[in-house]
Design a protein around this motif. Structure first.
Motif, PDB file in Angstrom:
ATOM      1  N   ASP A  74      34.005 -22.666 -45.768  1.00  0.00           N
ATOM      2  CA  ASP A  74      35.297 -22.243 -45.233  1.00  0.00           C
ATOM      3  C   ASP A  74      36.323 -22.271 -46.359  1.00  0.00           C
ATOM      4  OD1 ASP A  74      34.219 -22.058 -42.686  1.00  0.00           O
ATOM      5  OD2 ASP A  74      34.764 -24.109 -42.156  1.00  0.00           O
ATOM      6  N   VAL A  75      37.211 -21.291 -46.378  1.00  0.00           N
ATOM      7  CA  VAL A  75      38.245 -21.199 -47.401  1.00  0.00           C
ATOM      8  C   VAL A  75      39.603 -21.081 -46.715  1.00  0.00           C
ATOM      9  CG1 VAL A  75      39.069 -19.988 -49.447  1.00  0.00           C
ATOM     10  CG2 VAL A  75      36.626 -19.987 -48.901  1.00  0.00           C
ATOM     11  N   VAL A  76      40.579 -21.845 -47.199  1.00  0.00           N
ATOM     12  CA  VAL A  76      41.948 -21.759 -46.680  1.00  0.00           C
ATOM     13  C   VAL A  76      42.875 -21.439 -47.849  1.00  0.00           C
ATOM     14  CG1 VAL A  76      43.792 -22.901 -45.407  1.00  0.00           C
ATOM     15  CG2 VAL A  76      41.408 -23.486 -44.926  1.00  0.00           C
ATOM     16  N   TYR A  77      43.693 -20.385 -47.688  1.00  0.00           N
ATOM     17  CA  TYR A  77      44.657 -19.984 -48.711  1.00  0.00           C
ATOM     18  C   TYR A  77      46.071 -20.262 -48.216  1.00  0.00           C
ATOM     19  CZ  TYR A  77      40.757 -17.246 -50.648  1.00  0.00           C
ATOM     20  OH  TYR A  77      39.551 -16.847 -51.172  1.00  0.00           O
ATOM     21  N   TYR A  78      46.951 -20.703 -49.128  1.00  0.00           N
ATOM     22  CA  TYR A  78      48.350 -20.963 -48.806  1.00  0.00           C
ATOM     23  C   TYR A  78      49.243 -20.141 -49.737  1.00  0.00           C
ATOM     24  CZ  TYR A  78      46.373 -25.077 -46.484  1.00  0.00           C
ATOM     25  OH  TYR A  78      45.624 -25.917 -45.684  1.00  0.00           O
ATOM     26  N   LYS A  79      50.247 -19.481 -49.168  1.00  0.00           N
ATOM     27  CA  LYS A  79      51.180 -18.685 -49.956  1.00  0.00           C
ATOM     28  C   LYS A  79      52.596 -19.176 -49.684  1.00  0.00           C
ATOM     29  CE  LYS A  79      52.704 -13.914 -50.784  1.00  0.00           C
ATOM     30  NZ  LYS A  79      52.518 -12.487 -50.394  1.00  0.00           N
ATOM     31  N   TYR A  80      53.387 -19.367 -50.759  1.00  0.00           N
ATOM     32  CA  TYR A  80      54.720 -19.940 -50.642  1.00  0.00           C
ATOM     33  C   TYR A  80      55.780 -19.025 -51.246  1.00  0.00           C
ATOM     34  CZ  TYR A  80      51.815 -24.167 -50.264  1.00  0.00           C
ATOM     35  OH  TYR A  80      50.862 -25.084 -49.908  1.00  0.00           O
ATOM     36  N   LYS A  81      57.008 -19.322 -50.862  1.00  0.00           N
ATOM     37  CA  LYS A  81      58.177 -18.758 -51.529  1.00  0.00           C
ATOM     38  C   LYS A  81      59.227 -19.861 -51.596  1.00  0.00           C
ATOM     39  CE  LYS A  81      61.721 -15.149 -51.439  1.00  0.00           C
ATOM     40  NZ  LYS A  81      62.276 -13.982 -50.714  1.00  0.00           N
ATOM     41  N   ASP A  82      59.584 -20.268 -52.822  1.00  0.00           N
ATOM     42  CA  ASP A  82      60.537 -21.363 -53.014  1.00  0.00           C
ATOM     43  C   ASP A  82      60.109 -22.608 -52.235  1.00  0.00           C
ATOM     44  OD1 ASP A  82      62.093 -19.690 -54.613  1.00  0.00           O
ATOM     45  OD2 ASP A  82      63.224 -18.959 -52.886  1.00  0.00           O
ATOM     46  N   SER A  83      58.831 -22.933 -52.306  1.00  0.00           N
ATOM     47  CA  SER A  83      58.248 -24.117 -51.664  1.00  0.00           C
ATOM     48  C   SER A  83      58.206 -24.026 -50.144  1.00  0.00           C
ATOM     49  CB  SER A  83      58.983 -25.400 -52.084  1.00  0.00           C
ATOM     50  OG  SER A  83      58.856 -25.592 -53.482  1.00  0.00           O
ATOM     51  N   MET A  84      58.542 -22.867 -49.571  1.00  0.00           N
ATOM     52  CA  MET A  84      58.392 -22.670 -48.135  1.00  0.00           C
ATOM     53  C   MET A  84      57.084 -21.933 -47.882  1.00  0.00           C
ATOM     54  SD  MET A  84      60.556 -20.436 -45.374  1.00  0.00           S
ATOM     55  CE  MET A  84      59.785 -20.088 -43.783  1.00  0.00           C
ATOM     56  N   LEU A  85      56.320 -22.417 -46.909  1.00  0.00           N
ATOM     57  CA  LEU A  85      55.044 -21.806 -46.580  1.00  0.00           C
ATOM     58  C   LEU A  85      55.272 -20.472 -45.867  1.00  0.00           C
ATOM     59  CD1 LEU A  85      51.958 -22.143 -46.585  1.00  0.00           C
ATOM     60  CD2 LEU A  85      52.171 -23.296 -44.363  1.00  0.00           C
ATOM     61  N   LEU A  86      54.714 -19.397 -46.426  1.00  0.00           N
ATOM     62  CA  LEU A  86      54.832 -18.065 -45.836  1.00  0.00           C
ATOM     63  C   LEU A  86      53.573 -17.658 -45.080  1.00  0.00           C
ATOM     64  CD1 LEU A  86      56.529 -15.944 -48.649  1.00  0.00           C
ATOM     65  CD2 LEU A  86      57.608 -17.004 -46.662  1.00  0.00           C
ATOM     66  N   GLU A  87      52.404 -17.976 -45.659  1.00  0.00           N
ATOM     67  CA  GLU A  87      51.145 -17.590 -45.043  1.00  0.00           C
ATOM     68  C   GLU A  87      50.107 -18.685 -45.224  1.00  0.00           C
ATOM     69  OE1 GLU A  87      49.575 -13.914 -46.480  1.00  0.00           O
ATOM     70  OE2 GLU A  87      51.477 -12.825 -46.273  1.00  0.00           O
ATOM     71  N   LYS A  88      49.251 -18.783 -44.231  1.00  0.00           N
ATOM     72  CA  LYS A  88      48.089 -19.650 -44.316  1.00  0.00           C
ATOM     73  C   LYS A  88      46.918 -18.868 -43.733  1.00  0.00           C
ATOM     74  CE  LYS A  88      46.080 -23.829 -42.281  1.00  0.00           C
ATOM     75  NZ  LYS A  88      46.306 -24.953 -41.353  1.00  0.00           N
ATOM     76  N   ARG A  89      45.895 -18.631 -44.542  1.00  0.00           N
ATOM     77  CA  ARG A  89      44.753 -17.838 -44.097  1.00  0.00           C
ATOM     78  C   ARG A  89      43.491 -18.693 -44.137  1.00  0.00           C
ATOM     79  NH1 ARG A  89      45.530 -12.253 -43.955  1.00  0.00           N
ATOM     80  NH2 ARG A  89      47.607 -11.573 -44.638  1.00  0.00           N
ATOM     81  N   SER A  90      42.826 -18.778 -42.998  1.00  0.00           N
ATOM     82  CA  SER A  90      41.598 -19.571 -42.887  1.00  0.00           C
ATOM     83  C   SER A  90      40.428 -18.611 -42.711  1.00  0.00           C
ATOM     84  CB  SER A  90      41.691 -20.529 -41.695  1.00  0.00           C
ATOM     85  OG  SER A  90      42.810 -21.383 -41.811  1.00  0.00           O
ATOM     86  N   GLU A  91      39.538 -18.565 -43.705  1.00  0.00           N
ATOM     87  CA  GLU A  91      38.431 -17.618 -43.703  1.00  0.00           C
ATOM     88  C   GLU A  91      37.100 -18.354 -43.625  1.00  0.00           C
ATOM     89  OE1 GLU A  91      38.882 -15.166 -47.136  1.00  0.00           O
ATOM     90  OE2 GLU A  91      40.748 -14.246 -46.420  1.00  0.00           O
ATOM     91  N   THR A  92      36.189 -17.790 -42.823  1.00  0.00           N
ATOM     92  CA  THR A  92      34.875 -18.386 -42.602  1.00  0.00           C
ATOM     93  C   THR A  92      33.796 -17.509 -43.230  1.00  0.00           C
ATOM     94  OG1 THR A  92      35.610 -19.335 -40.497  1.00  0.00           O
ATOM     95  CG2 THR A  92      33.244 -19.168 -40.847  1.00  0.00           C
ATOM     96  N   TYR A  93      32.883 -18.168 -43.962  1.00  0.00           N
ATOM     97  CA  TYR A  93      31.760 -17.455 -44.574  1.00  0.00           C
ATOM     98  C   TYR A  93      30.466 -18.140 -44.157  1.00  0.00           C
ATOM     99  CZ  TYR A  93      35.243 -15.233 -47.545  1.00  0.00           C
ATOM    100  OH  TYR A  93      36.335 -14.517 -48.001  1.00  0.00           O
ATOM    101  N   ARG A  94      29.549 -17.349 -43.610  1.00  0.00           N
ATOM    102  CA  ARG A  94      28.243 -17.859 -43.213  1.00  0.00           C
ATOM    103  C   ARG A  94      27.171 -16.947 -43.796  1.00  0.00           C
ATOM    104  NH1 ARG A  94      31.175 -21.316 -42.666  1.00  0.00           N
ATOM    105  NH2 ARG A  94      31.642 -22.593 -40.835  1.00  0.00           N
ATOM    106  N   ASP A  95      26.160 -17.543 -44.396  1.00  0.00           N
ATOM    107  CA  ASP A  95      25.129 -16.788 -45.109  1.00  0.00           C
ATOM    108  C   ASP A  95      25.768 -15.875 -46.150  1.00  0.00           C
ATOM    109  OD1 ASP A  95      23.015 -17.915 -43.642  1.00  0.00           O
ATOM    110  OD2 ASP A  95      23.298 -16.458 -42.028  1.00  0.00           O
TER     111      ASP A  95
END
Length: 308
Positions: A74-95
Motif C-alpha cells: 500500500d502506498v500513501v502520498y501527501y501533498k502540501y501547500k505552505d504546510s497545509m495538507l491539500l491531498e492524501k492519496r491511498s493506493e493499493t497494489y496487489r500482485d
C-alpha cells in the motif's frame, strides 16, 4: 526524547481516513516517527514486514509504503501547500497491479472568510463519492464542530472546551451523545510539575473505558493507568498500570506492566547512526529479543528544496 511507536499500528493509521473521533486533520512529521534532523527517507524492517517513509525538507511526511510482500503493498502520498495538507492519496497494489476499487483520494479546501473551516472530500479512484467532512474552528484555532456527510446521512460532532479550578476538559459529542472526554491537570511531585491527562471513552453514551497518563516537564510519558467501567460499582476501576523509564538522553529503556494477573517487563537497547548521532538505526527489545532496524538517509545542505 522518544515517542513509543508501534510501526505496524502507525502505518495502519496512515491508511485510514484523515478524521478520527473529531480531531484535526492529522499531518505526520519526523517527530511522529521518533526521527530528527534533516531526514529524507527511513526504511523500517521488522519481522512483520517493511515500511518506507519519505519526508520533505520541512520534515513533513510526503509518502509512506507498507510492504506485505514483494508484490503486495500500500502506498500513501501527501501533498502540501505552505504546510497545509491539500491531498492524501491511498493506493493499493496487489500482485504488482494497481487496484482502483480499494484506492481512495482525500482533497482538502481551506475557507477563512470568517473563522477557519476545512472541507475534506473522500472519493474512490473509481470516481465514487464516499464521505465529506467539514471541520469548523473558533477564533483561537480550536476545532469546535465536525460534520460528516455520506450516502447514509449526516452526523454532527461538537467539541466543547471547559476550564475549572486549574483543569482543562475537552468533550466530544456525536449527535449530542458523549463520545470521549479529555481532562488535563497538573500535580506536584518531587518538586516537579507533572501533567496528568485523563481520557474517558463512551459507548453509546455510556461510560466504557478510561486511561490516565502522567508526563514529566519534558513531555515524556512516565505512567499510564488503564480503567474499565464497573456497572455494579458504578465507577471506573483500575486494571493495568504501565510505567516507563528513560536514559539521560530521553530514550525509552524500560517498560513495566502490572495488573491483578499481569507482570511484563521490557528493556530497550539502541544502536545509533554515525551521520547524525541522534537517530537510532536498531532497537532491540528484551527478553524476547525482538528487533527493529531503520535505514536512514539525510538531506544534504547543498540539495535544493524540492516541491513540498
Amino acid at each position: 526524547m522518544i515517542k513509543k511507536i508501534v510501526y505496524t499500528f502507525l502505518l495502519g493509521l496512515l491508511a485510514l481516513p484523515s478524521f478520527s473521533l473529531a480531531q484535526e486533520v492529522k499531518i505526520f512529521s519526523l517527530a511522529d516517527f521518533d526521527l530528527k534532523d534533516s531526514v529524507k527517507t527511513c526504511l523500517v524492517s521488522t519481522k512483520y514486514g517493511k515500511e518506507e517513509y519519505d519526508f520533505n525538507r520541512k520534515g513533513l511526511l510526503i509518502k509512506s509504503v507498507t510492504r506485505y510482500s514483494d508484490t503486495d503493498y500500500d502506498v500513501v502520498y501527501y501533498k502540501y501547500k505552505d504546510s497545509m495538507l491539500l491531498e492524501k492519496r491511498s493506493e493499493t497494489y496487489r500482485d504488482n497491479k494497481f487496484d482502483p476499487s480499494t484506492s481512495i483520494a482525500h482533497f482538502f479546501e481551506l475557507d477563512t472568510t470568517e473563522n477557519r473551516q476545512v472541507t475534506e472530500k473522500i472519493i474512490s479512484y473509481d470516481k465514487e463519492f464516499l464521505d465529506q467532512y467539514i471541520y469548523t474552528y473558533d477564533e483561537n484555532g480550536d476545532l469546535t464542530k465536525m460534520v460528516r456527510t455520506n450516502n447514509e446521512g449526516t452526523d454532527e460532532t461538537l467539541v466543547e472546551y471547559k476550564k475549572y479550578k486549574g483543569e482543562f476538559t475537552i468533550t466530544y459529542l456525536l449527535n449530542e451523545v458523549p463520545l470521549k472526554s479529555i481532562r488535563t491537570s497538573t500535580q506536584k511531585k518531587n518538586g516537579n510539575t507533572q501533567k496528568v491527562v485523563l481520557t474517558k471513552e463512551f459507548l453509546k453514551g455510556e461510560a466504557n473505558k478510561a486511561y490516565e497518563e502522567v508526563f514529566n516537564p519534558e513531555g515524556l510519558l512516565l505512567a499510564q493507568q488503564e480503567f474499565d467501567y464497573n456497572e455494579d460499582k458504578n465507577k471506573f476501576v483500575p486494571t493495568i498500570r504501565t510505567t516507563y523509564g528513560y536514559d539521560e538522553n530521553g530514550m525509552l529503556v524500560e517498560e513495566t506492566k502490572r495488573g491483578e494477573n499481569v507482570l511484563d517487563k521490557k528493556e530497550y537497547i539502541y544502536q545509533y547512526d554515525k551521520e547524525s548521532g541522534g537517530n537510532w538505526i536498531k532497537q532491540i527489545i528484551t527478553p524476547e529479543n525482538a528487533y527493529t532496524t531503520r535505514k536512514i538517509t539525510y538531506y544534504k545542505s547543498k540539495e535544493k528544496k524540492g516541491k513540498e
